[in-house]
Design an enzyme around this catalytic site. Structure first.
Site, PDB file in Angstrom:
ATOM      1  N   TYR A  82      23.288   6.875   8.315  1.00 35.81           N
ATOM      2  CA  TYR A  82      22.228   6.595   7.205  1.00 35.81           C
ATOM      3  C   TYR A  82      21.139   5.595   7.545  1.00 35.81           C
ATOM      4  CZ  TYR A  82      19.755   5.809   2.509  1.00 35.81           C
ATOM      5  OH  TYR A  82      18.931   5.968   1.753  1.00 35.81           O
ATOM      6  N   PHE A  98      -8.973  15.772   7.794  1.00 36.43           N
ATOM      7  CA  PHE A  98      -8.359  17.000   7.615  1.00 36.43           C
ATOM      8  C   PHE A  98      -8.252  17.176   6.000  1.00 36.43           C
ATOM      9  CE2 PHE A  98      -4.200  19.414   7.330  1.00 36.43           C
ATOM     10  CZ  PHE A  98      -4.745  20.570   7.724  1.00 36.43           C
ATOM     11  N   ASP A  99      -7.973  18.330   5.434  1.00 38.11           N
ATOM     12  CA  ASP A  99      -7.865  18.370   4.000  1.00 38.11           C
ATOM     13  C   ASP A  99      -6.661  17.759   3.323  1.00 38.11           C
ATOM     14  OD1 ASP A  99      -6.039  20.456   5.440  1.00 38.11           O
ATOM     15  OD2 ASP A  99      -6.220  21.939   3.779  1.00 38.11           O
ATOM     16  N   ASP A 113      -5.590   9.591  13.177  1.00 30.11           N
ATOM     17  CA  ASP A 113      -4.876  10.906  12.676  1.00 30.11           C
ATOM     18  C   ASP A 113      -4.690  11.713  13.858  1.00 30.11           C
ATOM     19  OD1 ASP A 113      -4.008  13.092  11.701  1.00 30.11           O
ATOM     20  OD2 ASP A 113      -5.283  13.676  10.056  1.00 30.11           O
ATOM     21  N   ALA A 144      -2.639  14.143  15.072  1.00 33.31           N
ATOM     22  CA  ALA A 144      -1.614  15.576  15.243  1.00 33.31           C
ATOM     23  C   ALA A 144      -1.749  15.897  16.331  1.00 33.31           C
ATOM     24  CB  ALA A 144      -2.136  16.415  14.054  1.00 33.31           C
ATOM     25  N   LYS A 173       2.848  19.194  15.493  1.00 34.68           N
ATOM     26  CA  LYS A 173       1.643  19.882  16.435  1.00 34.68           C
ATOM     27  C   LYS A 173       2.213  19.414  17.865  1.00 34.68           C
ATOM     28  CE  LYS A 173      -0.669  20.143  12.394  1.00 34.68           C
ATOM     29  NZ  LYS A 173       0.043  19.486  11.053  1.00 34.68           N
ATOM     30  N   HIS A 233      -6.772  26.477  -1.706  1.00 31.88           N
ATOM     31  CA  HIS A 233      -6.617  27.551  -0.798  1.00 31.88           C
ATOM     32  C   HIS A 233      -5.204  28.051  -0.763  1.00 31.88           C
ATOM     33  CE1 HIS A 233      -6.096  23.671   1.255  1.00 31.88           C
ATOM     34  NE2 HIS A 233      -5.469  24.317   2.415  1.00 31.88           N
TER      35      HIS A 233
END
Ligand code: F0G
Length: 459
Positions: free
Chosen positions: A72, A124-125, A215, A217, A258, A450
């Site tokens: 843990y 990004f969304d 960001d 990714a 990614k 979407h």
């Protein structure tokens, strides 16, 4: 004869996929309310919905999973991941999360408040969603070239520095928690950001006393494009370029699904200890204890190896070549797409592809459904459905570009699959003049519609 390009891996395990009949697909897509997210994966032959979490792990990653430490607190796997993150990104502190949007949730819980403003090259969304959910304002400042799919520009993911400075000047510093640089720029077509542009953003951010968030990714794919396209970087290694990129940032959020080639995982990494401390409470509340966040020990171990493999030049060379190969085939067939080919995907220009479908009937979605019916290939709409409604007026937002993204999973499909995809697109393109009507919405959610939207053919 010059030896042709070939992949830097061989296949050790396979997963069968099945073709289907057009009649079956027509039934399935109707049952799915013409939303590709609603399809069962067994109804899909080639799945290009996303490159996120869909990559094939290597034998070394699977071996690392067996060695995962599931303690843990203070697990060995955590320290392995910490080592990899520090070595590759240069950030000294990090918090593990279960995926990229969880990293955004943890960081933004600590730094974003109502009425804040977050400029970026193109959020990004999920990033946009997390900002708007906090009643703050995301502002996209893409370069103009990004809106014209036919222009060949090496760094279409760049931020427009002029627009950025206008925003930095207009709003007080205390309302701007950070500038967001998304690498590569997913919304603009998986297009890279140049080092020169990153430096420019960082200099402006410094001038106005604002922090820089990456960001990240697809940071390794971005580094590959810098190496192969930007003057002065050809001789630098991917790792050197990556470490220079991150040297201009104060923190990074990472969807490890990614470029770190794992099926699940993410993290936030920090330059400043005080930012890391501010986020700790949110990590414990939303994700898990500080040394595992949203991941099991084995996930962290596989991720540590994935960060290494994902920043390997030979791997990246194969990856980018495969996407570019699809682009070449589409050039041959006259299919319009966001040029040049992106890092993780081809973004087909649906407005040019289906000029007769009105924008109110969701052009890119219409193309996505046609391609699925044609060949069992699943792409994803990056158009008006994704752009959603204006949060204040609730009117539909119609973006300049209507794109069908064909995201290529890492190390998963072969060149013959790519040939199949290109041929299917050609067939739809050959009869594109006969496609004149799209879809209308029957049901939608208030935010990120979407994913679950339901549609019927427009009447
Ligand atoms: N940032 C970027 C640039 C992304 O592309 C994504 C995810 C995220 C953040 C969120 O990460 O999914 O791990 O929570 N993009 C996926 C895609 C979903 O299909 O492009 P996540």
């Amino acid at each position: 004869m010059e030896l042709p390009f070939a992949e830097s891996y061989k296949i050790k395990m396979v997963e069968p996929i099945r073709k289907s009949t057009r009649a079956a697909r027509e039934e399935w897509i109707k049952e799915a309310h013409y939303n590709l997210f609603n399809l069962k994966s067994d109804a899909v032959y080639i799945d290009l919905l996303t490159d996120s979490g869909t990559g094939a792990m290597s034998d070394r990653q699977w071996a690392a999973m067996m060695e995962g430490d599931e303690s843990y607190a203070g697990a060995r796997s955590f320290y392995k991941l910490q080592d990899a993150i520090q070595t590759i990104t240069g950030f000294s502190h990090f918090l593990p999360t279960h995926q990229g949007r969880a990293a955004e949730n943890v960081l933004f819980s600590a730094i974003v408040k109502p009425d804040d403003v977050l400029p970026g090259n193109a959020h990004f969304d999920t990033t946009k969603g997390h900002i708007e959910f906090r009643k703050a304002l995301p502002i996209d400042c893409p370069v103009e070239e990004a809106a014209d799919t036919s222009v060949d520009h090496p760094f279409k993911g760049n931020m427009d520095l002029h627009k950025l400075e206008t925003i930095l000047r207009r709003y007080p510093q205390k309302r701007i928690p950070c500038v967001v640089i998304t690498i590569t720029n997913n919304s603009a077509g998986g297009q890279p950001v140049s080092m020169e542009n990153i430096k420019g953003v960082a200099a402006l951010a410094k001038k106005y006393g604002v922090k820089v968030l990456f960001d990240s990714a697809r940071f390794a794919e971005n580094a590959y494009f810098i190496k192969t396209r930007e003057p002065g970087y050809a001789k630098k290694s991917i790792r050197e370029i990556v470490s220079e990129i991150f040297s201009y940032g104060d923190f990074m959020t990472m969807s490890a699904k990614k470029d770190a080639i794992v099926n699940m995982g993410g993290f936030v990494a920090f330059r400043h200890e005080e930012d890391w401390k501010k986020c700790q409470m949110f990590n414990i509340m939303y994700e898990g204890y500080l040394t595992y966040g949203g991941m099991s020990g084995r996930d962290m171990s596989a991720l540590a190896v994935g960060l290494e493999e994902g920043t390997d030049y030979d791997y990246l060379d194969g990856r980018i070549h495969q996407v570019a190969y699809l682009g070449q085939k589409l050039d041959e067939y006259g299919v319009p797409y966001q040029r040049p080919a992106g890092g993780h995907a081809i973004f087909v220009d649906a407005k040019k592809f289906l000029p007769r479908v009105p924008k109110e009937e969701f052009i890119a979605q219409t193309l996505g459904v046609e391609l699925y019916k044609e060949a069992g290939i699943r792409g994803v709409e990056i158009g008006a459905l994704l752009a959603d409604r204006d949060p204040k007026t609730r009117l539909n937002r119609y973006p300049t570009l209507e794109l069908l993204r064909l995201a290529i999973p890492r190390r998963v499909y072969t060149h013959s699959h790519i040939d199949y995809i290109a041929a299917a697109l050609k067939n739809v393109h050959d009869r594109s003049k006969t496609i004149t009507r799209g879809y209308e919405i029957t049901k939608e959610m208030a935010i990120m519609r979407h994913f679950t939207v339901q549609l019927i053919p427009a009447r």
